[in-house]
Design an enzyme around this catalytic site. Structure first.
Site, PDB file in Angstrom:
ATOM      1  N   LYS A  27     -18.058   5.607  -0.288  1.00 25.95           N
ATOM      2  CA  LYS A  27     -17.842   4.882  -1.543  1.00 25.95           C
ATOM      3  C   LYS A  27     -17.301   3.473  -1.323  1.00 25.95           C
ATOM      4  O   LYS A  27     -17.782   2.523  -1.921  1.00 25.95           O
ATOM      5  CB  LYS A  27     -16.821   5.609  -2.442  1.00 25.95           C
ATOM      6  CG  LYS A  27     -17.236   6.968  -2.925  1.00 25.95           C
ATOM      7  CD  LYS A  27     -16.200   7.520  -3.911  1.00 25.95           C
ATOM      8  CE  LYS A  27     -14.812   7.617  -3.305  1.00 25.95           C
ATOM      9  NZ  LYS A  27     -14.624   8.726  -2.371  1.00 25.95           N
ATOM     10  N   ARG A 102     -10.426  10.410 -11.204  1.00 22.73           N
ATOM     11  CA  ARG A 102     -10.557  11.517 -10.262  1.00 22.73           C
ATOM     12  C   ARG A 102     -10.168  12.843 -10.898  1.00 22.73           C
ATOM     13  O   ARG A 102     -10.335  13.884 -10.261  1.00 22.73           O
ATOM     14  CB  ARG A 102      -9.603  11.274  -9.093  1.00 22.73           C
ATOM     15  CG  ARG A 102     -10.246  10.852  -7.790  1.00 22.73           C
ATOM     16  CD  ARG A 102      -9.123  10.718  -6.773  1.00 22.73           C
ATOM     17  NE  ARG A 102      -9.560  10.689  -5.418  1.00 22.73           N
ATOM     18  CZ  ARG A 102      -9.819   9.603  -4.713  1.00 22.73           C
ATOM     19  NH1 ARG A 102      -9.746   8.432  -5.277  1.00 22.73           N
ATOM     20  NH2 ARG A 102     -10.157   9.685  -3.453  1.00 22.73           N
ATOM     21  N   ARG A 141     -13.528   7.411  11.519  1.00 23.11           N
ATOM     22  CA  ARG A 141     -12.716   6.403  10.837  1.00 23.11           C
ATOM     23  C   ARG A 141     -11.234   6.577  11.178  1.00 23.11           C
ATOM     24  O   ARG A 141     -10.509   5.600  11.343  1.00 23.11           O
ATOM     25  CB  ARG A 141     -12.913   6.515   9.317  1.00 23.11           C
ATOM     26  CG  ARG A 141     -12.194   5.417   8.559  1.00 23.11           C
ATOM     27  CD  ARG A 141     -12.525   5.418   7.085  1.00 23.11           C
ATOM     28  NE  ARG A 141     -11.859   6.487   6.380  1.00 23.11           N
ATOM     29  CZ  ARG A 141     -11.991   6.708   5.068  1.00 23.11           C
ATOM     30  NH1 ARG A 141     -12.773   5.938   4.339  1.00 23.11           N
ATOM     31  NH2 ARG A 141     -11.355   7.689   4.497  1.00 23.11           N
ATOM     32  N   ARG A 147      -5.831   5.867   9.924  1.00 24.03           N
ATOM     33  CA  ARG A 147      -5.359   6.197   8.580  1.00 24.03           C
ATOM     34  C   ARG A 147      -4.605   7.515   8.596  1.00 24.03           C
ATOM     35  O   ARG A 147      -5.130   8.536   9.024  1.00 24.03           O
ATOM     36  CB  ARG A 147      -6.551   6.293   7.625  1.00 24.03           C
ATOM     37  CG  ARG A 147      -6.658   5.092   6.713  1.00 24.03           C
ATOM     38  CD  ARG A 147      -7.868   5.180   5.812  1.00 24.03           C
ATOM     39  NE  ARG A 147      -7.767   6.260   4.833  1.00 24.03           N
ATOM     40  CZ  ARG A 147      -8.549   6.343   3.767  1.00 24.03           C
ATOM     41  NH1 ARG A 147      -9.441   5.410   3.530  1.00 24.03           N
ATOM     42  NH2 ARG A 147      -8.434   7.343   2.929  1.00 24.03           N
ATOM     43  N   ARG A 158      -8.199  17.208   1.547  1.00 24.00           N
ATOM     44  CA  ARG A 158      -8.791  16.222   0.631  1.00 24.00           C
ATOM     45  C   ARG A 158     -10.146  16.691   0.116  1.00 24.00           C
ATOM     46  O   ARG A 158     -10.491  16.459  -1.043  1.00 24.00           O
ATOM     47  CB  ARG A 158      -8.912  14.863   1.329  1.00 24.00           C
ATOM     48  CG  ARG A 158      -7.550  14.256   1.618  1.00 24.00           C
ATOM     49  CD  ARG A 158      -7.665  13.002   2.431  1.00 24.00           C
ATOM     50  NE  ARG A 158      -8.188  11.914   1.652  1.00 24.00           N
ATOM     51  CZ  ARG A 158      -9.022  10.995   2.098  1.00 24.00           C
ATOM     52  NH1 ARG A 158      -9.430  11.014   3.331  1.00 24.00           N
ATOM     53  NH2 ARG A 158      -9.431  10.046   1.312  1.00 24.00           N
TER      54      ARG A 158
HETATM   55  P1  ADP Z   1     -11.585   8.191  -0.091  1.00 23.73           P
HETATM   56  O1  ADP Z   1     -12.363   6.987  -0.494  1.00 23.73           O
HETATM   57  O2  ADP Z   1     -11.520   8.380   1.383  1.00 23.73           O
HETATM   58  O3  ADP Z   1     -11.991   9.413  -0.824  1.00 23.73           O
HETATM   59  P2  ADP Z   1      -9.365   6.877  -1.385  1.00 23.73           P
HETATM   60  O4  ADP Z   1      -9.114   5.728  -0.490  1.00 23.73           O
HETATM   61  O5  ADP Z   1     -10.110   6.649  -2.640  1.00 23.73           O
HETATM   62  O6  ADP Z   1     -10.061   8.022  -0.538  1.00 23.73           O
HETATM   63  O7  ADP Z   1      -7.963   7.568  -1.798  1.00 23.73           O
HETATM   64  C1  ADP Z   1      -6.993   7.901  -0.827  1.00 23.73           C
HETATM   65  C2  ADP Z   1      -5.833   8.670  -1.482  1.00 23.73           C
HETATM   66  O8  ADP Z   1      -5.231   7.854  -2.520  1.00 23.73           O
HETATM   67  C3  ADP Z   1      -6.205   9.963  -2.206  1.00 23.73           C
HETATM   68  O9  ADP Z   1      -6.312  11.058  -1.309  1.00 23.73           O
HETATM   69  C4  ADP Z   1      -5.028  10.098  -3.182  1.00 23.73           C
HETATM   70  O10 ADP Z   1      -3.848  10.537  -2.557  1.00 23.73           O
HETATM   71  C5  ADP Z   1      -4.801   8.673  -3.628  1.00 23.73           C
HETATM   72  N1  ADP Z   1      -5.609   8.335  -4.822  1.00 23.73           N
HETATM   73  C6  ADP Z   1      -6.595   7.401  -4.885  1.00 23.73           C
HETATM   74  N2  ADP Z   1      -7.143   7.347  -6.113  1.00 23.73           N
HETATM   75  C7  ADP Z   1      -6.507   8.287  -6.857  1.00 23.73           C
HETATM   76  C8  ADP Z   1      -6.634   8.739  -8.189  1.00 23.73           C
HETATM   77  N3  ADP Z   1      -7.554   8.201  -9.023  1.00 23.73           N
HETATM   78  N4  ADP Z   1      -5.795   9.702  -8.617  1.00 23.73           N
HETATM   79  C9  ADP Z   1      -4.886  10.239  -7.810  1.00 23.73           C
HETATM   80  N5  ADP Z   1      -4.714   9.887  -6.527  1.00 23.73           N
HETATM   81  C10 ADP Z   1      -5.516   8.919  -6.031  1.00 23.73           C
END
Ligand code: ADP
Length: 202
Positions: A27, A102, A141, A147, A158
């Site tokens: 994404k 989310r 990654r 990370r 996750r």
């Molecule tokens: P990825 O793109 O790898 O799925 P993100 O970088 O979008 O992950 O998000 C990393 C972390 O940030 C999530 O696992 C969560 O802890 C937090 N996070 C991001 N966006 C949200 C959201 N909309 N609601 C709740 N937690 C979030």
């Protein structure tokens, strides 16, 4: 651009998109490219949380343990963050939200924000990816970027949280006729092209 981010006159030419997909589906990479192509900001809640953690802000301290465990930050915190971000003037051209909403609660909040400004989403990009492929990508990654939320155990958590809390949003937006599903496997450029043409067809 002026500060009238929710100006309805501009809304007719603005592009408002969401991108949804499992952790590791790509994404973030696609969001950056689409943002450039459409001339809109890509707003990643994950990036905002991580940069606050790195800078040691109040918000960062509040969410650090949660983000590093792979769980979701409480909706109240995330909703407020997005509410503020969407008042910034660069969103007059539209936006691409990456990683928000989310949860169904976040969907309700975004609906409320947009309705209050008389705005609508154009499409929800669903980036599909095979679980095995995704886990391989995320391990790579984790090695490259270090990370803290990319360790094996956290990765599995996750994926579970995504399946349980976020995958159902596809049905919510699907019933509104907004979902554009795109295969996320393949070269980065190829995937971008697929998304752009799928959006055009939509
Ligand atoms: P990825 O793109 O790898 O799925 P993100 O970088 O979008 O992950 O998000 C990393 C972390 O940030 C999530 O696992 C969560 O802890 C937090 N996070 C991001 N966006 C949200 C959201 N909309 N609601 C709740 N937690 C979030």
């Amino acid at each position: 651009m002026s500060g009238d981010s929710m100006n309805s006159e501009k809304s007719s030419t603005a592009t408002r998109l969401l991108i949804i997909g499992a952790p590791g589906a790509g994404k973030g990479t696609q969001a950056a490219r689409l943002a450039e192509i459409f001339g809109i900001p890509a707003i990643s809640t994950g990036d905002i949380f991580r940069s606050n953690i790195a800078a040691g802000t109040e918000l960062g301290k509040k969410v650090q343990a949660i983000v590093e465990s792979g769980s979701y930050v409480p909706d109240s915190v995330t909703n407020e963050l997005v509410r503020d971000r969407l008042t910034e003037s660069d969103t007059a051209a539209g936006f691409l939200l990456d990683g928000y909403p989310r949860t169904t609660d976040q969907v309700a909040e975004l609906d409320k924000l947009l309705t209050a400004s008389g705005l609508k989403l154009d499409a929800v990009i669903q980036l599909e990816a095979d679980v095995d492929e995704v886990v391989t990508r995320l391990r790579a990654r984790a090695l490259e970027q270090g990370r803290a939320d990319d360790t094996e155990e956290v990765l599995r958590h996750r994926q579970d949280v995504y399946a349980e809390q976020t995958a159902p949003l596809i049905d919510v937006y699907g019933s509104r006729g907004l979902v554009v599903a795109v295969d996320g496997l393949g070269a980065v450029d190829e995937v971008t092209e697929r998304i752009v043409s799928a959006l055009a067809a939509h």
